[in-house]
Every structure is written in C-alpha cells, then in structure tokens.
Write a protein that holds these residues in place. Sequence first.
Motif, PDB file in Angstrom:
ATOM      1  N   ILE A  51       0.875  -1.168   0.000  1.00 41.77           N
ATOM      2  CA  ILE A  51       0.000   0.000   0.000  1.00 41.77           C
ATOM      3  C   ILE A  51       0.914   1.219   0.000  1.00 41.77           C
ATOM      4  O   ILE A  51       1.769   1.335   0.871  1.00 41.77           O
ATOM      5  N   ASN A  52       0.745   2.097  -0.974  1.00 46.11           N
ATOM      6  CA  ASN A  52       1.521   3.341  -1.001  1.00 46.11           C
ATOM      7  C   ASN A  52       0.547   4.500  -0.990  1.00 46.11           C
ATOM      8  O   ASN A  52      -0.092   4.779  -2.007  1.00 46.11           O
ATOM      9  N   SER A  53       0.439   5.177   0.129  1.00 44.54           N
ATOM     10  CA  SER A  53      -0.487   6.306   0.253  1.00 44.54           C
ATOM     11  C   SER A  53       0.195   7.424   1.016  1.00 44.54           C
ATOM     12  O   SER A  53       0.716   7.184   2.103  1.00 44.54           O
ATOM     13  N   TYR A  97       3.731  -1.913 -11.346  1.00 46.99           N
ATOM     14  CA  TYR A  97       5.101  -1.699 -10.867  1.00 46.99           C
ATOM     15  C   TYR A  97       5.203  -0.367 -10.122  1.00 46.99           C
ATOM     16  O   TYR A  97       4.792   0.665 -10.644  1.00 46.99           O
ATOM     17  N   CYS A  98       5.831  -0.399  -8.958  1.00 45.80           N
ATOM     18  CA  CYS A  98       6.155   0.841  -8.242  1.00 45.80           C
ATOM     19  C   CYS A  98       7.645   1.117  -8.416  1.00 45.80           C
ATOM     20  O   CYS A  98       8.447   0.181  -8.437  1.00 45.80           O
ATOM     21  N   VAL A  99       8.022   2.393  -8.517  1.00 45.44           N
ATOM     22  CA  VAL A  99       9.443   2.739  -8.658  1.00 45.44           C
ATOM     23  C   VAL A  99      10.265   2.282  -7.458  1.00 45.44           C
ATOM     24  O   VAL A  99      11.484   2.204  -7.542  1.00 45.44           O
ATOM     25  N   GLU A 100       9.602   2.009  -6.329  1.00 42.99           N
ATOM     26  CA  GLU A 100      10.358   1.588  -5.143  1.00 42.99           C
ATOM     27  C   GLU A 100      10.858   0.159  -5.261  1.00 42.99           C
ATOM     28  O   GLU A 100      11.559  -0.322  -4.377  1.00 42.99           O
ATOM     29  N   GLY A 181       3.613   3.051 -11.006  1.00 42.02           N
ATOM     30  CA  GLY A 181       2.378   3.110 -10.220  1.00 42.02           C
ATOM     31  C   GLY A 181       1.989   4.484  -9.734  1.00 42.02           C
ATOM     32  O   GLY A 181       0.815   4.716  -9.437  1.00 42.02           O
ATOM     33  N   TYR A 182       2.937   5.404  -9.648  1.00 42.33           N
ATOM     34  CA  TYR A 182       2.558   6.717  -9.109  1.00 42.33           C
ATOM     35  C   TYR A 182       1.583   7.458 -10.012  1.00 42.33           C
ATOM     36  O   TYR A 182       0.915   8.391  -9.567  1.00 42.33           O
ATOM     37  N   LYS A 183       1.476   7.045 -11.289  1.00 48.60           N
ATOM     38  CA  LYS A 183       0.469   7.636 -12.176  1.00 48.60           C
ATOM     39  C   LYS A 183      -0.944   7.158 -11.837  1.00 48.60           C
ATOM     40  O   LYS A 183      -1.925   7.789 -12.222  1.00 48.60           O
TER      41      LYS A 183
HETATM   42 MO    MO Z   1       4.874   4.008  -6.141  1.00 49.69          MO
END
Ligand code: MO
Length: 217
Positions: A51-53, A97-100, A181-183
């Motif tokens: 979860i990225n919030s 995909y997340c950049v992390e 994923g940030y988009k």
């Molecule tokens: Mo992300």
Amino acid sequence: MTDESVLNSEKHIGRRAFLALLGAGLIALFFGPGLLARLSRGGPEAGGFAINSVAPAPAFDPSTWRLKVDGLVQQPLDLSFEQFNALPQVDRTNDFYCVEGWGVRNVLWTGVTAQEIMQRAGVEPTATHLVFHSGDGIYTDSLTIAEASRSDVLLAHLQGGQLLTQDHGRPLRLLAPGEFGYKSVKWVVRVEAIAAGTDGYQGYWELQGYPADATIA
Ligand SMILES: [Mo]
Ligand SMILES: Nc1nc2c(c(=O)[nH]1)N[C@H]1C(S)=C(S)[C@@H](COP(=O)(O)O)O[C@H]1N2
C-alpha cells in the motif's frame, strides 16, 4: 550512464527521487522481468500489493460520492456511483510496478476506459492532458491525451472482481499500465482536461522530482 551524468541528473531531479529512480533502473537492468515473478511470490506483501499512500484513505459513501469530469470539455459530467457503474465496463489484466522496486503480476481490473469518459465529455481539441484528482485532497497526477487514449487505461472500481479495498482506492482509481504506479491515482473524484505548457503538468510526485513521463523502459 557516466558518473558526470549521474551527478547532473541528481542535481536536476532531487536526491530522493533520483535514488528511487536509480534503484528502479538498476533493478530493471540487473534482474529484468524475472524480478516481478519473485516479488509477487515473496514481496513486501506476498502474492499481492503493498500500500503506497501519502495521505489517509477518504471514506466512501455510495449515496454522496460523485465523479466530476470538467475543464476543457464540451459536456461536463457529474456522475453518481450508480451512473458510473452503468457506463460500458471492460476487463483488463496487466502488471503493476512501483518505482520503489516492488511489483505484482497479472492483476485483473474492471472499469471504464478513460477513452470512454473522454468521448462522453467531448474533450476539446485544445486539451493536452487529463489531470486525475484524488478525494484525499492532496494527490493528483496526469496523463497526456495520447496516453489516456490507450485501451488499457481504466478508471477501475473492481480488482479481481471485487470492489477495491479502501486502501487501494475504493471506489475508483486510475490504472495506467506501462507507467510506474505513481500515475495510478487512487480515490479519483475528478478528471480535469487541461491545456498544459511545454513543461506539462506537475502532479504530487512530479513536484518531488519524479518525471512526468513514467513509462517503464
Ligand atoms: Mo509508487
Ligand atoms: N491518492 C493517491 N494515489 C496514489 C498514491 C498515493 O499516495 N495517493 N500512491 C501512488 C503510488 S506511488 C503507487 S506505487 C500506487 C500504489 O497503489 P496501491 O497502494 O494500491 O498499491 O498508488 C499510486 N496512487
């Protein structure tokens, strides 16, 4: 990349974002697609999503929730959740995909294409981007009209056939496969068509130095 260009890009995009992007680049370089298979078996949350919030999930009340589509459009839309659900629905399966450095393979999403929304609202030819606003009041990001026109770009309300969980964006999130994923803005409540200058639109992470084009190489 030479040492010099590393230092230059670090100056331009900020240290934190630079490190995140460098990490993602190195991961892609050294591990390739096989990484995702491993991550989705034993990632931060085995078999599923992290979860990225950056802000708490807003509450969802189906009786008051609205999706607004406005800006450079001929026909602004103001849809209830029921009306949104009555629009033509499509299924799309893709990787996230997340950049992390984490990712999930083969996720099934159901929702309405951004293309469908653009057609119904009649996006003006002068518009260059769609900005997706989150109901958290903080997070936004954009796609170019060309990116948003791809048939796999969805405003999704179901994941794996179930209503999104609150942490993953209930009731509606953007999915922009092929971009980091940030988009994929969670808790979307407004889609705004804008004409941006050559610098494009600066969303939440772009303001921290992430590139506006999040295409996964
Ligand atoms: Mo992300
Ligand atoms: N509103 C909102 N949307 C967001 C974020 C966020 O912090 N707030 N994080 C983004 C990032 S960086 C990623 S990787 C994905 C993560 O989606 P998930 O939390 O459903 O795994 O959501 C994106 N959308």
